[in-house]
Scaffold this motif. Structure first.
Motif, mmCIF file in Angstrom:
data_model
loop_
_atom_site.group_PDB
_atom_site.id
_atom_site.type_symbol
_atom_site.label_atom_id
_atom_site.label_comp_id
_atom_site.label_asym_id
_atom_site.label_seq_id
_atom_site.Cartn_x
_atom_site.Cartn_y
_atom_site.Cartn_z
ATOM 1 N N GLU A 170 0.954 -1.142 0.020
ATOM 2 C CA GLU A 170 0.206 0.217 -0.079
ATOM 3 C C GLU A 170 0.855 1.389 0.013
ATOM 4 O O GLU A 170 1.787 1.393 0.752
ATOM 5 N N ARG A 171 0.500 2.211 -0.916
ATOM 6 C CA ARG A 171 1.283 3.389 -0.787
ATOM 7 C C ARG A 171 0.506 4.535 -0.831
ATOM 8 O O ARG A 171 -0.696 4.723 -1.451
ATOM 9 N N ALA A 172 0.757 5.624 -0.015
ATOM 10 C CA ALA A 172 0.043 6.848 0.277
ATOM 11 C C ALA A 172 0.518 7.849 -0.579
ATOM 12 O O ALA A 172 1.450 8.714 -0.227
ATOM 13 N N ALA A 173 0.447 7.795 -1.825
ATOM 14 C CA ALA A 173 0.889 8.768 -3.095
ATOM 15 C C ALA A 173 -0.301 8.962 -3.827
ATOM 16 O O ALA A 173 -1.462 8.344 -3.943
ATOM 17 N N VAL A 174 -0.202 9.945 -4.570
ATOM 18 C CA VAL A 174 -1.187 10.793 -5.577
ATOM 19 C C VAL A 174 -0.889 10.003 -6.750
ATOM 20 O O VAL A 174 -0.172 10.376 -7.477
ATOM 21 N N ASP A 175 -1.842 8.883 -6.954
ATOM 22 C CA ASP A 175 -1.627 8.156 -8.194
ATOM 23 C C ASP A 175 -2.995 7.779 -8.590
ATOM 24 O O ASP A 175 -4.065 8.017 -8.060
ATOM 25 N N LYS A 176 -3.121 6.726 -9.632
ATOM 26 C CA LYS A 176 -4.512 6.213 -10.086
ATOM 27 C C LYS A 176 -5.143 5.731 -8.850
ATOM 28 O O LYS A 176 -6.386 5.686 -8.740
ATOM 29 N N VAL A 177 -4.410 4.825 -8.005
ATOM 30 C CA VAL A 177 -5.082 4.139 -6.831
ATOM 31 C C VAL A 177 -5.753 5.141 -5.961
ATOM 32 O O VAL A 177 -6.806 4.792 -5.514
ATOM 33 N N PHE A 178 -4.932 6.095 -5.745
ATOM 34 C CA PHE A 178 -5.506 7.290 -4.780
ATOM 35 C C PHE A 178 -6.593 7.853 -5.481
ATOM 36 O O PHE A 178 -7.791 8.117 -4.974
ATOM 37 N N MET A 179 -6.827 8.111 -6.721
ATOM 38 C CA MET A 179 -7.972 8.685 -7.334
ATOM 39 C C MET A 179 -9.115 7.762 -7.385
ATOM 40 O O MET A 179 -10.343 8.300 -7.283
ATOM 41 N N ARG A 180 -8.799 6.457 -7.494
ATOM 42 C CA ARG A 180 -10.022 5.528 -7.414
ATOM 43 C C ARG A 180 -10.642 5.190 -5.912
ATOM 44 O O ARG A 180 -11.893 5.225 -5.996
ATOM 45 N N ARG A 181 -9.615 5.343 -5.109
ATOM 46 C CA ARG A 181 -10.205 5.301 -3.626
ATOM 47 C C ARG A 181 -10.920 6.765 -3.340
ATOM 48 O O ARG A 181 -11.990 6.332 -2.698
ATOM 49 N N LEU A 182 -10.354 7.603 -3.666
ATOM 50 C CA LEU A 182 -11.046 9.102 -3.437
ATOM 51 C C LEU A 182 -12.532 8.937 -4.064
ATOM 52 O O LEU A 182 -13.330 9.356 -3.464
ATOM 53 N N MET A 187 -2.527 16.976 -1.151
ATOM 54 C CA MET A 187 -3.056 15.989 -1.718
ATOM 55 C C MET A 187 -2.249 14.720 -1.298
ATOM 56 O O MET A 187 -2.768 13.536 -1.016
ATOM 57 N N THR A 188 -0.876 14.625 -0.936
ATOM 58 C CA THR A 188 -0.149 13.787 -0.594
ATOM 59 C C THR A 188 -0.541 13.283 0.804
ATOM 60 O O THR A 188 -0.728 12.091 1.101
ATOM 61 N N ARG A 189 -0.764 14.144 1.808
ATOM 62 C CA ARG A 189 -1.533 14.040 2.947
ATOM 63 C C ARG A 189 -2.777 13.548 2.968
ATOM 64 O O ARG A 189 -3.055 12.303 3.723
ATOM 65 N N LEU A 190 -3.686 13.992 2.136
ATOM 66 C CA LEU A 190 -5.017 13.309 1.958
ATOM 67 C C LEU A 190 -4.954 11.895 1.493
ATOM 68 O O LEU A 190 -5.607 10.958 1.768
ATOM 69 N N ALA A 191 -3.814 11.501 0.762
ATOM 70 C CA ALA A 191 -3.623 10.106 0.076
ATOM 71 C C ALA A 191 -3.424 9.439 1.386
ATOM 72 O O ALA A 191 -4.052 8.199 1.327
ATOM 73 N N GLY A 192 -2.713 9.588 2.559
ATOM 74 C CA GLY A 192 -2.453 8.692 3.320
ATOM 75 C C GLY A 192 -3.878 8.625 4.227
ATOM 76 O O GLY A 192 -4.209 7.482 4.344
ATOM 77 N N PHE A 193 -4.689 9.617 4.563
ATOM 78 C CA PHE A 193 -5.964 9.601 5.217
ATOM 79 C C PHE A 193 -6.942 8.619 4.312
ATOM 80 O O PHE A 193 -7.707 7.721 4.708
ATOM 81 N N THR A 194 -6.855 8.634 2.923
ATOM 82 C CA THR A 194 -7.803 7.952 2.031
ATOM 83 C C THR A 194 -7.393 6.488 2.042
ATOM 84 O O THR A 194 -8.382 5.764 2.083
#
Length: 661
Positions: free
Chosen positions: A56-68, A382-389
């Motif tokens: 699992e990576r807390a990064a702003v990427d496609k995975v983050f966008m799908r989760r969000l 958004m990087t910080r938001l990716a962690g919470f997401t």
């Protein structure tokens, strides 16, 4: 001449502010970073290793966008929902705020130009325009704050209700902390992380939409004032400096993860002290608890010191990149059309017109710099938001798995951690058994007694209990008595065999330390039923009073001030009173079967005997764990476990020895 000197000094300050605007934008992130806490370097490495194991990576990427995107569907359930209306309100307020800022700059410079030109009439005109506009601008500012705060609250409400609907469905809350080890500190996720996630989403919406609009508007205005090259240079420098600082600030993501872990640990050791205060006081363990709490706190302090040193290094780079160099860029950008004598815009401008244009351009440059800075910062937010997401998504996934009967836990055997349990040549798996619901009978047919950790207590357990056959369960500690009841209560999965039992609502469990709920005295008797559910069942308060009389607690109504009295019942009631309240709760619900786990240990023998006799009269079949010889007469069978994998289920006769020993 003095006036001219003051104006020159003043406009130089505005020019410097153009560069300072960049710096202030970046310092906004520094203030955010100062609120973060975390653990030591070694603990950060452990956290990172755990995350790498989970891939699992807390990064702003496609995975983050799908989760969000999936979570946003929860936050905003529809286009006509109140959340969508508040999103529109915030967007409208942001647009109005931007136009208000542009108008304020134009009007302010016009007022100052009138003062310099000693034009009283023009001064009054612009001043009254400002006075008339103040209420409107104030309304816009406060509507933006109101809309943003309401949006955060509504986001949090939607997500919290969604999560608790799954967390408190069935026994999911129990399974998460006892059967599944993917989520640690679920309380922190459900409270702090949800709040931070919702705040971050709402703030990101505000911090992206307004700056983008600001950049567009101010770029258009500045292009007309100082040419297109000025805004272009500002954009290029801010993009460059933003990329450099973003790269240098990458450790913030790791520090945030470590901070969440250590905050959870620190809160946990404090809550343990409160929960177990009586036991600790009896043991006089305050010094040991102080050592544990201070040691946990010292981890936090150590990380904070490391973080302070990190901020020291970043502060030095901030000053160089985002303050001093940015100031130089600001001077170069603003000065070009004024130092160039042949520039067409100022070929015929008067001195006051030059000052007004210069001052207006400087202010707009500051606003544009701040807007671009906020956009750059939004990328890091958004990087910080990716962690919470990632954390919230993990929680949702685990809740869905548990509600669908799937859980993951490291199973411990003599050969080390495994994903299953091996007993002999048969490999046991969670959920491999068969569960059949049938009234007035409990039957174990070759059911292995296995803990979630994989410890096989009894390879195969087979016995049958029909209504009216009270059973006394005995054996040494750790033999499997509690495990048997957890399987019977569907808290633990079946690893094999067939279990026949009534449905959940027809089986009641009373522990040695009964749970007292928050609420009235009536609520203690009817729990988990509410007052409305009691009335729907047609049970009157007079019947509750009769139940209290059966457990010899009729005096408590007068002592506590009636059914509507609200107290801290865990403290107000004595140990024996709480156990009798639990028995009253049993008589209120009248289940087919009841599991009594040393639940009358603080009750006198005569009162205990009366309650057992009454249970038989109302048709409640009992499974009792107790070492009191006086209870033998109230049971027909005994189930004895020796703790070595064997058991016996036999009738109680006059020849039965002290099998409980």
């Amino acid at each position: 001449m003095a006036a001219h000197s003051k104006l020159t000094s003043r406009n130089s300050a505005v020019l410097t502010a153009a560069g300072l605007g960049l710096y202030l934008a970046y310092r906004h992130l520094s203030r955010t970073v100062q609120q973060k806490k975390g653990g030591s370097e070694e603990e950060i490495k452990v956290v990172i290793a755990q995350h790498n194991q989970k891939k699992e990576r807390a990064a702003v990427d496609k995975v983050f966008m799908r989760r969000l995107g999936r979570i946003l569907k929860i936050l905003v359930p529809g286009w006509l929902s109140m959340e969508a209306w508040y999103l529109a309100l915030v967007a409208f307020s942001l647009i109005a705020r931007t136009y208000a800022d542009v108008w304020m700059i134009t009007n302010g410079t016009a007022i100052e130009s009138a003062i310099i030109g000693r034009d009283v009439a023009l001064f009054k005109t612009y001043l009254f325009q400002f006075i008339y506009a103040m209420p409107v601008i104030s309304v816009v500012n406060n509507m933006l704050k109101y809309g943003l705060n309401e949006l955060k609250l509504r986001f949090r409400t939607q997500l919290t209700r969604h999560l608790y609907d799954r967390y408190l469905r069935g026994f999911t809350f129990y399974k998460m902390s006892n059967l599944d080890n993917r989520i640690a500190n679920a309380d922190q996720l459900l409270t702090q992380d949800v709040e931070k996630f919702c705040d971050s989403v709402a703030e990101l919406y505000s911090n992206l939409s307004k700056p983008i609009l600001d950049v567009i508007l101010y770029s258009v205005k500045l292009t007309g004032a100082i040419g297109a090259q000025g805004p272009a240079y500002m954009l290029l420098y801010l993009a460059f400096s933003g990329a450099v600082l973003t790269r240098l600030r990458r450790p913030i993501g790791r520090l945030t993860v470590a901070e969440q872990k250590l905050e959870g640990e620190y809160r946990y050791v404090n809550s343990r002290l409160i929960t177990n205060s009586e036991e600790i006081a009896f043991y006089q363990g305050q010094r040991r608890e102080q050592h544990i709490i201070i040691a946990t706190f010292n981890k936090l302090v150590k990380h904070l010191r490391n973080f302070i040193f990190f901020r020291l290094q970043m502060g030095f780079l901030d000053n160089i990149i985002a303050k001093y160099v940015a100031t130089v860029v600001g001077y170069l950008v603003v000065s070009r059309p004024f130092l160039n004598i042949a520039h067409p815009r100022h070929l015929h401008s008067s001195h006051s017109e030059l000052l007004e244009d210069y001052y207006k351009s400087g202010r707009m440059l500051v606003k544009m710099a701040e807007a671009i800075g906020r956009i750059v910062l939004a990328g890091r937010e958004m990087t910080r938001l990716a962690g919470f997401t990632a954390r919230v998504t993990d929680l949702i996934k685990v809740l869905d798995d548990l509600n669908n009967g799937r859980y993951e836990r490291t199973m411990v055997t003599s050969n080390g951690p495994k994903s299953g349990v091996k007993e002999g040549s048969v490999k046991l798996k969670p959920g491999a058994g068969k569960l059949i619901f049938k009234d007035y009978v409990i039957k174990f047919d070759k059911v292995p007694l296995v803990t979630p950790n994989g410890d096989v207590l009894i390879p195969e357990l087979s016995f049958e209990v029909k209504a009216g056959m009270n059973v006394l369960v005995c054996g040494p500690n750790g033999c499997g008595k509690s495990s048997l009841f957890r399987i019977l209560g569907e808290l633990w999965p079946l690893f094999g065999g067939t279990l026949v039992k009534p449905e959940k609502g027809k089986l009641f469990y009373i522990p040695q330390r009964p749970y007292m709920t928050v609420g009235t005295l009536r609520d203690q008797i009817t729990y988990p039923d509410s007052h409305d559910e009691q009335q729907r069942k047609g049970i009157k308060d007079e019947e509750l009073a009769d139940i209290l009389n059966k457990v010899q607690l009729d005096y408590i109504l007068q002592r506590e001030g009636g059914w509507e009295s609200v107290q801290d019942w865990m403290d107000v009631l004595s140990g024996g009173e709480k156990q009798r309240i639990a028995m009253a709760r049993l008589f209120y619900h009248k289940p087919q079967f009841a599991i009594l786990d040393e639940c009358t240990s603080a009750v006198s023998v005569d009162v205990e005997g009366f309650m057992y006799q009454y249970s038989r009269e109302v048709g409640i079949t009992l499974f009792t764990v107790s070492h009191r010889k006086s209870l033998w007469t109230h049971h027909e069978y005994y189930l004895k476990m020796d703790g070595r994998g064997t058991y016996e289920f036999k009738p109680i006769t006059s020849d039965t020895s002290e099998f409980g020993s």
